[in-house]
Motif scaffolding. Structure first.
Motif, PDB file in Angstrom:
ATOM      1  N   GLY A   1      -7.453   2.025  -7.163  1.00  0.00           N
ATOM      2  CA  GLY A   1      -6.443   1.267  -6.371  1.00  0.00           C
ATOM      3  C   GLY A   1      -6.450   1.829  -5.069  1.00  0.00           C
ATOM      4  O   GLY A   1      -5.816   1.040  -3.932  1.00  0.00           O
ATOM      5  N   ASN A   2      -6.664   3.069  -4.447  1.00  0.00           N
ATOM      6  CA  ASN A   2      -6.448   3.504  -3.218  1.00  0.00           C
ATOM      7  C   ASN A   2      -7.520   2.707  -2.321  1.00  0.00           C
ATOM      8  O   ASN A   2      -7.099   2.680  -1.130  1.00  0.00           O
ATOM      9  CB  ASN A   2      -7.053   5.103  -3.084  1.00  0.00           C
ATOM     10  CG  ASN A   2      -5.866   5.727  -3.769  1.00  0.00           C
ATOM     11  OD1 ASN A   2      -4.725   5.623  -3.538  1.00  0.00           O
ATOM     12  ND2 ASN A   2      -6.279   6.851  -4.872  1.00  0.00           N
ATOM     13  N   MET A   3      -8.490   1.947  -3.022  1.00  0.00           N
ATOM     14  CA  MET A   3      -9.266   1.238  -2.105  1.00  0.00           C
ATOM     15  C   MET A   3      -8.608   0.117  -1.260  1.00  0.00           C
ATOM     16  O   MET A   3      -9.041  -0.421  -0.403  1.00  0.00           O
ATOM     17  CB  MET A   3     -10.524   0.738  -2.793  1.00  0.00           C
ATOM     18  CG  MET A   3     -11.416  -0.121  -2.214  1.00  0.00           C
ATOM     19  SD  MET A   3     -12.353   0.647  -0.903  1.00  0.00           S
ATOM     20  CE  MET A   3     -13.346  -0.717  -0.159  1.00  0.00           C
ATOM     21  N   LEU A   4      -7.487  -0.344  -2.021  1.00  0.00           N
ATOM     22  CA  LEU A   4      -6.611  -1.511  -1.565  1.00  0.00           C
ATOM     23  C   LEU A   4      -5.735  -0.990  -0.413  1.00  0.00           C
ATOM     24  O   LEU A   4      -5.139  -2.001  -0.133  1.00  0.00           O
ATOM     25  CB  LEU A   4      -5.800  -2.007  -2.725  1.00  0.00           C
ATOM     26  CG  LEU A   4      -6.729  -2.527  -4.068  1.00  0.00           C
ATOM     27  CD1 LEU A   4      -5.750  -2.881  -5.236  1.00  0.00           C
ATOM     28  CD2 LEU A   4      -7.580  -3.909  -3.519  1.00  0.00           C
ATOM     29  N   ALA A   5      -5.578   0.168   0.060  1.00  0.00           N
ATOM     30  CA  ALA A   5      -4.608   0.708   0.809  1.00  0.00           C
ATOM     31  C   ALA A   5      -4.568  -0.067   2.248  1.00  0.00           C
ATOM     32  O   ALA A   5      -3.658  -0.447   2.635  1.00  0.00           O
ATOM     33  CB  ALA A   5      -4.649   2.093   1.201  1.00  0.00           C
ATOM     34  N   GLY A   6      -5.926  -0.332   2.537  1.00  0.00           N
ATOM     35  CA  GLY A   6      -5.729  -0.840   4.094  1.00  0.00           C
ATOM     36  C   GLY A   6      -5.569  -2.330   4.075  1.00  0.00           C
ATOM     37  O   GLY A   6      -4.701  -3.061   4.935  1.00  0.00           O
ATOM     38  N   ALA A   7      -6.083  -3.082   2.973  1.00  0.00           N
ATOM     39  CA  ALA A   7      -5.600  -4.402   2.979  1.00  0.00           C
ATOM     40  C   ALA A   7      -4.211  -4.658   2.484  1.00  0.00           C
ATOM     41  O   ALA A   7      -3.641  -5.616   2.993  1.00  0.00           O
ATOM     42  CB  ALA A   7      -6.495  -5.167   1.582  1.00  0.00           C
ATOM     43  N   LEU A   8      -3.606  -3.651   1.768  1.00  0.00           N
ATOM     44  CA  LEU A   8      -2.257  -4.012   1.345  1.00  0.00           C
ATOM     45  C   LEU A   8      -1.381  -3.763   2.581  1.00  0.00           C
ATOM     46  O   LEU A   8      -0.137  -4.168   2.717  1.00  0.00           O
ATOM     47  CB  LEU A   8      -1.683  -3.314   0.118  1.00  0.00           C
ATOM     48  CG  LEU A   8      -2.383  -3.792  -1.050  1.00  0.00           C
ATOM     49  CD1 LEU A   8      -1.874  -2.841  -2.350  1.00  0.00           C
ATOM     50  CD2 LEU A   8      -2.064  -5.206  -1.499  1.00  0.00           C
ATOM     51  N   TRP A   9      -1.614  -2.808   3.376  1.00  0.00           N
ATOM     52  CA  TRP A   9      -1.098  -2.572   4.510  1.00  0.00           C
ATOM     53  C   TRP A   9      -0.706  -3.686   5.525  1.00  0.00           C
ATOM     54  O   TRP A   9       0.318  -3.803   6.118  1.00  0.00           O
ATOM     55  CB  TRP A   9      -1.582  -1.312   5.299  1.00  0.00           C
ATOM     56  CG  TRP A   9      -1.015  -1.066   6.581  1.00  0.00           C
ATOM     57  CD1 TRP A   9      -1.689  -1.386   7.796  1.00  0.00           C
ATOM     58  CD2 TRP A   9       0.086  -0.411   7.155  1.00  0.00           C
ATOM     59  NE1 TRP A   9      -0.837  -0.800   8.926  1.00  0.00           N
ATOM     60  CE2 TRP A   9       0.437  -0.261   8.394  1.00  0.00           C
ATOM     61  CE3 TRP A   9       1.076   0.216   6.162  1.00  0.00           C
ATOM     62  CZ2 TRP A   9       1.562   0.166   8.848  1.00  0.00           C
ATOM     63  CZ3 TRP A   9       2.286   0.610   6.582  1.00  0.00           C
ATOM     64  CH2 TRP A   9       2.451   0.853   8.081  1.00  0.00           C
ATOM     65  N   GLN A  10      -1.909  -4.405   5.534  1.00  0.00           N
ATOM     66  CA  GLN A  10      -1.842  -5.778   6.310  1.00  0.00           C
ATOM     67  C   GLN A  10      -1.003  -6.658   5.730  1.00  0.00           C
ATOM     68  O   GLN A  10      -0.273  -7.456   6.514  1.00  0.00           O
ATOM     69  CB  GLN A  10      -3.067  -6.465   6.444  1.00  0.00           C
ATOM     70  CG  GLN A  10      -4.284  -5.466   7.097  1.00  0.00           C
ATOM     71  CD  GLN A  10      -3.917  -5.151   8.764  1.00  0.00           C
ATOM     72  OE1 GLN A  10      -3.569  -6.237   9.230  1.00  0.00           O
ATOM     73  NE2 GLN A  10      -3.878  -4.091   9.102  1.00  0.00           N
ATOM     74  N   VAL A  11      -0.796  -6.674   4.574  1.00  0.00           N
ATOM     75  CA  VAL A  11       0.146  -7.712   3.860  1.00  0.00           C
ATOM     76  C   VAL A  11       1.500  -7.278   4.085  1.00  0.00           C
ATOM     77  O   VAL A  11       2.480  -7.916   4.174  1.00  0.00           O
ATOM     78  CB  VAL A  11      -0.176  -7.799   2.342  1.00  0.00           C
ATOM     79  CG1 VAL A  11       0.812  -8.416   1.723  1.00  0.00           C
ATOM     80  CG2 VAL A  11      -1.784  -8.286   2.033  1.00  0.00           C
TER      81      VAL A  11
END
Ligand code: ZN
Length: 87
Positions: A7-17
């Motif tokens: 799930g660390n792969m999602l960090a950048g995308a979730l930051w945008q959210v």
């Protein structure tokens, strides 16, 4: 062979959210389908937590409970939250 990453792969995308002001996000009520900004929800604070209800059908759309150790957020009453792209 491993075909996924964690799930660390999602960090950048979730930051945008989650970085923008969430009250400007568009929320869709799972009960009646009405869409509008989170800021338009009817919010009740008399209970142990905070409850946001749809202004059209009064369905509970989100709930927040905070303790000394954590905060819980449920958006189970929403179909989605839509965040506009940031510049
Ligand atoms: Zn509704």
């Amino acid at each position: 062979m491993n075909d996924h990453v964690d799930g660390n792969m999602l960090a950048g995308a979730l930051w945008q959210v989650f970085r923008p002001d969430i009250t400007t996000a568009e929320a869709r009520c799972a009960g009646c389908g009405m869409t509008g900004p989170v800021a338009g929800l009817h919010v009740y604070t008399a209970a142990a937590g905070t409850v946001g209800r749809c202004p059209n059908c009064q369905q509970v759309t989100l709930q927040m409970v905070q303790s000394t150790h954590a905060m819980w957020l449920s958006t189970a009453g929403l179909s989605y939250l839509r965040f506009p792209n940031q510049g």
